[in-house]
Scaffold this motif. Structure first.
Motif, mmCIF file in Angstrom:
data_model
loop_
_atom_site.group_PDB
_atom_site.id
_atom_site.type_symbol
_atom_site.label_atom_id
_atom_site.label_comp_id
_atom_site.label_asym_id
_atom_site.label_seq_id
_atom_site.Cartn_x
_atom_site.Cartn_y
_atom_site.Cartn_z
ATOM 1 N N PRO A 161 0.729 2.012 -1.376
ATOM 2 C CA PRO A 161 0.512 1.597 0.024
ATOM 3 C C PRO A 161 1.655 0.906 0.617
ATOM 4 O O PRO A 161 2.154 -0.009 0.139
ATOM 5 N N VAL A 162 1.638 1.296 1.869
ATOM 6 C CA VAL A 162 2.773 0.860 2.819
ATOM 7 C C VAL A 162 2.324 -0.468 3.806
ATOM 8 O O VAL A 162 1.460 -0.245 4.606
ATOM 9 N N GLY A 163 2.880 -1.383 3.205
ATOM 10 C CA GLY A 163 2.540 -2.845 3.889
ATOM 11 C C GLY A 163 3.522 -3.633 4.233
ATOM 12 O O GLY A 163 4.622 -3.479 3.411
ATOM 13 N N ALA A 164 3.296 -4.531 5.098
ATOM 14 C CA ALA A 164 4.668 -5.554 5.323
ATOM 15 C C ALA A 164 4.667 -6.347 3.952
ATOM 16 O O ALA A 164 6.119 -6.551 3.592
ATOM 17 N N ARG A 165 3.924 -6.761 3.313
ATOM 18 C CA ARG A 165 4.115 -7.536 2.032
ATOM 19 C C ARG A 165 4.822 -6.791 0.862
ATOM 20 O O ARG A 165 5.817 -7.025 0.399
ATOM 21 N N ALA A 166 4.342 -5.365 0.845
ATOM 22 C CA ALA A 166 4.804 -4.433 0.089
ATOM 23 C C ALA A 166 6.422 -4.403 0.025
ATOM 24 O O ALA A 166 7.269 -4.122 -0.611
ATOM 25 N N VAL A 167 6.819 -3.913 1.477
ATOM 26 C CA VAL A 167 8.162 -3.576 2.030
ATOM 27 C C VAL A 167 9.090 -4.986 1.663
ATOM 28 O O VAL A 167 10.120 -5.075 1.117
ATOM 29 N N LEU A 168 8.403 -6.308 1.809
ATOM 30 C CA LEU A 168 9.204 -7.516 1.739
ATOM 31 C C LEU A 168 9.293 -7.770 0.373
ATOM 32 O O LEU A 168 10.426 -8.155 -0.110
ATOM 33 N N ASP A 169 8.505 -7.324 -0.640
ATOM 34 C CA ASP A 169 8.577 -7.430 -1.944
ATOM 35 C C ASP A 169 9.819 -6.673 -2.809
ATOM 36 O O ASP A 169 10.602 -6.772 -3.470
ATOM 37 N N VAL A 170 9.972 -5.290 -1.948
ATOM 38 C CA VAL A 170 11.093 -4.520 -2.312
ATOM 39 C C VAL A 170 12.668 -5.104 -1.416
ATOM 40 O O VAL A 170 13.450 -5.161 -2.225
ATOM 41 N N LEU A 171 12.603 -5.528 -0.321
ATOM 42 C CA LEU A 171 13.597 -6.026 0.258
ATOM 43 C C LEU A 171 14.311 -7.253 -0.229
ATOM 44 O O LEU A 171 15.239 -7.563 0.018
ATOM 45 N N VAL A 216 12.320 2.033 3.061
ATOM 46 C CA VAL A 216 11.491 1.498 2.115
ATOM 47 C C VAL A 216 9.948 2.073 2.114
ATOM 48 O O VAL A 216 9.233 2.412 1.157
ATOM 49 N N ALA A 217 9.639 2.033 3.506
ATOM 50 C CA ALA A 217 8.244 2.635 3.867
ATOM 51 C C ALA A 217 8.052 4.086 3.253
ATOM 52 O O ALA A 217 7.280 4.437 2.615
ATOM 53 N N ARG A 218 9.141 4.738 3.494
ATOM 54 C CA ARG A 218 9.082 6.394 3.044
ATOM 55 C C ARG A 218 9.050 6.441 1.450
ATOM 56 O O ARG A 218 8.207 7.348 1.148
ATOM 57 N N THR A 219 9.920 5.437 0.919
ATOM 58 C CA THR A 219 9.759 5.488 -0.596
ATOM 59 C C THR A 219 8.452 5.091 -1.079
ATOM 60 O O THR A 219 8.193 5.754 -2.163
ATOM 61 N N LEU A 220 7.763 4.121 -0.632
ATOM 62 C CA LEU A 220 6.601 3.752 -1.202
ATOM 63 C C LEU A 220 5.485 4.923 -0.889
ATOM 64 O O LEU A 220 4.524 5.283 -1.748
ATOM 65 N N GLU A 221 5.677 5.307 0.521
ATOM 66 C CA GLU A 221 4.714 6.487 0.579
ATOM 67 C C GLU A 221 4.769 7.655 -0.208
ATOM 68 O O GLU A 221 3.878 8.215 -0.780
ATOM 69 N N SER A 222 6.199 8.025 -0.527
ATOM 70 C CA SER A 222 6.394 9.169 -1.368
ATOM 71 C C SER A 222 5.739 8.785 -3.095
ATOM 72 O O SER A 222 5.446 9.714 -3.660
ATOM 73 N N GLU A 223 5.920 7.492 -3.145
ATOM 74 C CA GLU A 223 5.552 7.268 -4.467
ATOM 75 C C GLU A 223 3.769 7.039 -4.668
ATOM 76 O O GLU A 223 3.320 6.811 -5.534
ATOM 77 N N GLY A 224 3.187 7.021 -3.321
ATOM 78 C CA GLY A 224 1.833 6.918 -3.332
ATOM 79 C C GLY A 224 1.499 5.741 -3.444
ATOM 80 O O GLY A 224 -0.071 5.342 -3.406
#
Length: 213
Positions: A21-31, A11-19
């Protein structure tokens, strides 16, 4: 089931590739699963591995920027966790305070109930005393009613006697008059008898026979 490092790294790599921000909250929102603490731990590992795998010819400034970004994200995650911890502590404190207030309220209500029970007991005793007094009053009233009835009967008889009194007086007066008349008649008769005896006594010598032959 615990959240795996690979899932967080993907998820972190996907967020980074989409430009993004990579954060715990963003990852939690996806997972949609896991805890912020676990995600933050996996992100720190991901950033460390990413920094180790960076090309050797990466400019120092970019490398420092990446490290600064990672440190900032870690700081943000830490602050967020501290905020959640403070909120949890506040909620727990409020819950404890509310529980203490409820317990105090319950104790106060129990005290009021005991006081009410005491007052009810006192009132019950007073009611029993009043019931006894009422029974005594009713008994006394019954006796007085009977006495009053007897007095009314006596009064009625006395009233009848009083009503008969004038007639009795008239009868007594008539009897007295008759008695006086009888006395007068007797006196007159006695006088007449005395006169008659006197006259008879006077006439008796003239009719007495002589003693000569």
């Amino acid at each position: 089931m615990s959240l795996s490092y690979d899932a967080v790294a993907d998820v972190a790599r996907t967020l980074e590739s989409e430009g993004k921000p990579v954060g715990a909250r963003a990852v939690l929102d996806v997972l949609k699963t896991g805890s912020l603490t676990t995600i933050q731990k996996h992100l720190l590992r991901w950033r460390e591995e990413k920094s180790r795998l960076a090309p050797p010819d990466l400019p120092e400034s970019l490398h420092q920027t990446i490290l600064a970004f990672a440190a900032a994200e870690a700081k943000k995650g830490q602050l967020h966790l501290e905020k959640l911890l403070d909120e949890t502590r506040s909620a727990l404190t409020e819950s404890l305070r509310t529980g203490e207030e409820q317990e105090s309220r319950i104790l106060a209500l129990e005290g009021e109930l005991r006081e009410r029970d005491g007052r009810i007991g006192d009132l019950s005793g007073q009611i029993r005393h009043l019931d006894v007094r009422m029974a005594e009053c009713q008994e006394r009233e019954s006796r007085e009613r009977e006495e009053a009835h007897a007095l009314r009967e006596d009064l009625a008889r006395a009233t009848l006697r009083l009503e008969e009194l004038p007639r009795l007086r008239e009868e007594t007066s008539a009897l007295r008059q008759k008695l006086e008349q009888e006395k007068e008649a007797r006196t007159a008769a006695e006088k007449d008898s005395a006169v008659s005896r006197a006259l008879l006594a006077q006439k008796a010598p003239s009719h007495k026979p002589s003693g000569r032959a």
